[in-house]
Design a protein around this motif. Sequence first.
Motif, PDB file in Angstrom:
ATOM      1  N   VAL A   1      36.160  36.603  36.913  1.00 54.44           N
ATOM      2  CA  VAL A   1      35.748  35.151  36.348  1.00 54.44           C
ATOM      3  C   VAL A   1      36.601  34.366  36.846  1.00 54.44           C
ATOM      4  CG1 VAL A   1      35.475  33.956  34.272  1.00 54.44           C
ATOM      5  CG2 VAL A   1      35.239  36.407  34.269  1.00 54.44           C
ATOM      6  N   LEU A   2      36.072  33.091  37.558  1.00 56.53           N
ATOM      7  CA  LEU A   2      36.714  32.204  38.130  1.00 56.53           C
ATOM      8  C   LEU A   2      36.587  30.751  36.859  1.00 56.53           C
ATOM      9  CD1 LEU A   2      38.631  30.636  39.807  1.00 56.53           C
ATOM     10  CD2 LEU A   2      36.428  30.103  41.133  1.00 56.53           C
ATOM     11  N   VAL A   3      37.816  30.426  36.317  1.00 54.37           N
ATOM     12  CA  VAL A   3      37.780  29.311  35.545  1.00 54.37           C
ATOM     13  C   VAL A   3      38.519  28.193  36.113  1.00 54.37           C
ATOM     14  CG1 VAL A   3      38.725  28.630  32.991  1.00 54.37           C
ATOM     15  CG2 VAL A   3      38.149  31.076  33.445  1.00 54.37           C
TER      16      VAL A   3
ATOM     17  N   GLU B   1      40.720  31.911  27.845  1.00 52.66           N
ATOM     18  CA  GLU B   1      41.313  33.237  28.144  1.00 52.66           C
ATOM     19  C   GLU B   1      41.421  33.891  26.982  1.00 52.66           C
ATOM     20  OE1 GLU B   1      45.354  34.701  30.462  1.00 52.66           O
ATOM     21  OE2 GLU B   1      45.626  33.688  28.689  1.00 52.66           O
ATOM     22  N   LYS B   2      41.453  33.534  25.624  1.00 50.74           N
ATOM     23  CA  LYS B   2      41.296  34.298  24.488  1.00 50.74           C
ATOM     24  C   LYS B   2      39.956  34.897  24.203  1.00 50.74           C
ATOM     25  CE  LYS B   2      45.294  32.583  22.112  1.00 50.74           C
ATOM     26  NZ  LYS B   2      45.986  31.684  20.967  1.00 50.74           N
ATOM     27  N   LEU B   3      39.112  33.981  24.439  1.00 55.87           N
ATOM     28  CA  LEU B   3      37.591  34.111  24.331  1.00 55.87           C
ATOM     29  C   LEU B   3      37.136  35.009  25.266  1.00 55.87           C
ATOM     30  CD1 LEU B   3      36.071  30.780  23.956  1.00 55.87           C
ATOM     31  CD2 LEU B   3      36.942  32.117  22.050  1.00 55.87           C
ATOM     32  N   LEU B   4      37.321  35.000  26.480  1.00 58.71           N
ATOM     33  CA  LEU B   4      37.339  36.224  27.462  1.00 58.71           C
ATOM     34  C   LEU B   4      37.710  37.605  27.005  1.00 58.71           C
ATOM     35  CD1 LEU B   4      37.754  34.254  30.796  1.00 58.71           C
ATOM     36  CD2 LEU B   4      35.504  35.027  29.641  1.00 58.71           C
ATOM     37  N   TYR B   5      38.998  37.642  26.623  1.00 59.99           N
ATOM     38  CA  TYR B   5      39.676  38.577  25.974  1.00 59.99           C
ATOM     39  C   TYR B   5      38.846  39.634  25.051  1.00 59.99           C
ATOM     40  CZ  TYR B   5      44.017  37.958  28.667  1.00 59.99           C
ATOM     41  OH  TYR B   5      45.167  37.844  29.490  1.00 59.99           O
ATOM     42  N   ALA B   6      38.303  38.724  24.109  1.00 59.03           N
ATOM     43  CA  ALA B   6      37.431  39.270  22.952  1.00 59.03           C
ATOM     44  C   ALA B   6      36.237  39.882  23.456  1.00 59.03           C
ATOM     45  CB  ALA B   6      37.052  37.922  21.968  1.00 59.03           C
ATOM     46  N   PHE B   7      35.728  39.530  24.512  1.00 53.72           N
ATOM     47  CA  PHE B   7      34.555  40.078  25.310  1.00 53.72           C
ATOM     48  C   PHE B   7      35.118  41.510  25.820  1.00 53.72           C
ATOM     49  CE2 PHE B   7      32.552  36.309  24.876  1.00 53.72           C
ATOM     50  CZ  PHE B   7      31.210  36.559  24.538  1.00 53.72           C
TER      51      PHE B   7
ATOM     52  N   TYR C   1      37.541  41.224  28.713  1.00 52.52           N
ATOM     53  CA  TYR C   1      37.949  41.035  29.988  1.00 52.52           C
ATOM     54  C   TYR C   1      39.389  41.321  29.953  1.00 52.52           C
ATOM     55  CZ  TYR C   1      33.866  38.782  31.861  1.00 52.52           C
ATOM     56  OH  TYR C   1      32.615  38.573  32.375  1.00 52.52           O
ATOM     57  N   LEU C   2      40.118  41.750  30.936  1.00 48.04           N
ATOM     58  CA  LEU C   2      41.688  41.877  31.234  1.00 48.04           C
ATOM     59  C   LEU C   2      42.208  40.696  32.011  1.00 48.04           C
ATOM     60  CD1 LEU C   2      41.714  45.859  32.005  1.00 48.04           C
ATOM     61  CD2 LEU C   2      41.876  44.551  29.828  1.00 48.04           C
ATOM     62  N   LYS C   3      43.572  40.566  31.940  1.00 51.03           N
ATOM     63  CA  LYS C   3      44.186  39.457  32.507  1.00 51.03           C
ATOM     64  C   LYS C   3      43.754  39.342  34.142  1.00 51.03           C
ATOM     65  CE  LYS C   3      48.724  37.077  32.338  1.00 51.03           C
ATOM     66  NZ  LYS C   3      48.092  35.884  31.572  1.00 51.03           N
ATOM     67  N   LYS C   4      43.704  40.631  34.761  1.00 45.54           N
ATOM     68  CA  LYS C   4      43.455  40.856  36.310  1.00 45.54           C
ATOM     69  C   LYS C   4      41.963  40.568  36.420  1.00 45.54           C
ATOM     70  CE  LYS C   4      41.820  45.536  35.742  1.00 45.54           C
ATOM     71  NZ  LYS C   4      42.156  46.797  36.257  1.00 45.54           N
ATOM     72  N   ASP C   5      41.255  40.214  35.296  1.00 44.13           N
ATOM     73  CA  ASP C   5      39.895  39.838  35.719  1.00 44.13           C
ATOM     74  C   ASP C   5      39.383  38.694  35.858  1.00 44.13           C
ATOM     75  OD1 ASP C   5      39.079  42.700  35.694  1.00 44.13           O
ATOM     76  OD2 ASP C   5      38.849  42.643  33.454  1.00 44.13           O
ATOM     77  N   ILE C   6      40.382  37.774  35.520  1.00 41.91           N
ATOM     78  CA  ILE C   6      40.222  36.104  35.307  1.00 41.91           C
ATOM     79  C   ILE C   6      41.131  35.285  36.251  1.00 41.91           C
ATOM     80  CG2 ILE C   6      40.535  34.289  33.706  1.00 41.91           C
ATOM     81  CD1 ILE C   6      40.457  36.288  31.419  1.00 41.91           C
ATOM     82  N   LEU C   7      40.665  34.245  36.996  1.00 46.25           N
ATOM     83  CA  LEU C   7      41.154  33.469  38.120  1.00 46.25           C
ATOM     84  C   LEU C   7      41.288  32.228  37.268  1.00 46.25           C
ATOM     85  CD1 LEU C   7      39.378  34.894  41.261  1.00 46.25           C
ATOM     86  CD2 LEU C   7      41.959  35.639  40.278  1.00 46.25           C
TER      87      LEU C   7
END
Length: 225
Positions: A12-14, A26-32, A34-40
């Motif tokens: 995911v690119l934010v 980031e917290k919302l994506l974690y709830a789904f 997602y891991l830290k490595k999945d988020i740019l």
Amino acid sequence: MFNLSCPLAKPVLVLEDDPNVQIRIEKLLYAFGYLKKDILFAQSVITAKQYSQQHNVQLALVDLGLPDGNGIEFINYLRLEQHKTNIPVMVISAWNTTEMIYQALSAGATGYVLKERDDLEIMFALRSILTGGAIIDPSIAKEILNKFVGVETHPNPLKNKTALSNRETEILKLIASGLSSKEISLQLAIAKYTVDVHIKNIYQKLEVNSRTKAINVAQNCGLLK
């Protein structure tokens, strides 16, 4: 809470320059799941373009007002130059002007949600995007519908740029009284970033770029009585 189980598009690119909003997303994506490595995270359009060249981005969450330009430029880049026509792109922005919404959707945004929405509403919008849907913030969907049918359901006696919501008017009055964003957040018992979102909306509607100008325009329009 509703079911969060859905396919996860990675990475995911934010594209967001506000650190507080970054943390929130980031917290919302974690709830789904997602891991830290999945988020740019990118804080500028140029950085977002670089990340999209280096990574096979599968989902983009895009703000519009950025230090080096507008998020719509990045959406155009994804769709036209990188030929990423199928990946979902959701705008999460404080801007709610009809013109900006049309530009984002015309550029290829899959959805548009306002930052002022609570976490549950944004998560619902995100789930809709991840499951192949398209979502428009309810408060602006009505404007779009009116535009298409050519009928104004509830005419506003004020011009569009001065049609502030009750909350925006309340915050504008507190600004006029000299309170800072932090002081306003404490007085209204809302998060500071929510106050900042409302202030951005006020600036957009009044077509100004500072508190002083906002107060002057509001006084001239009779909004501060």
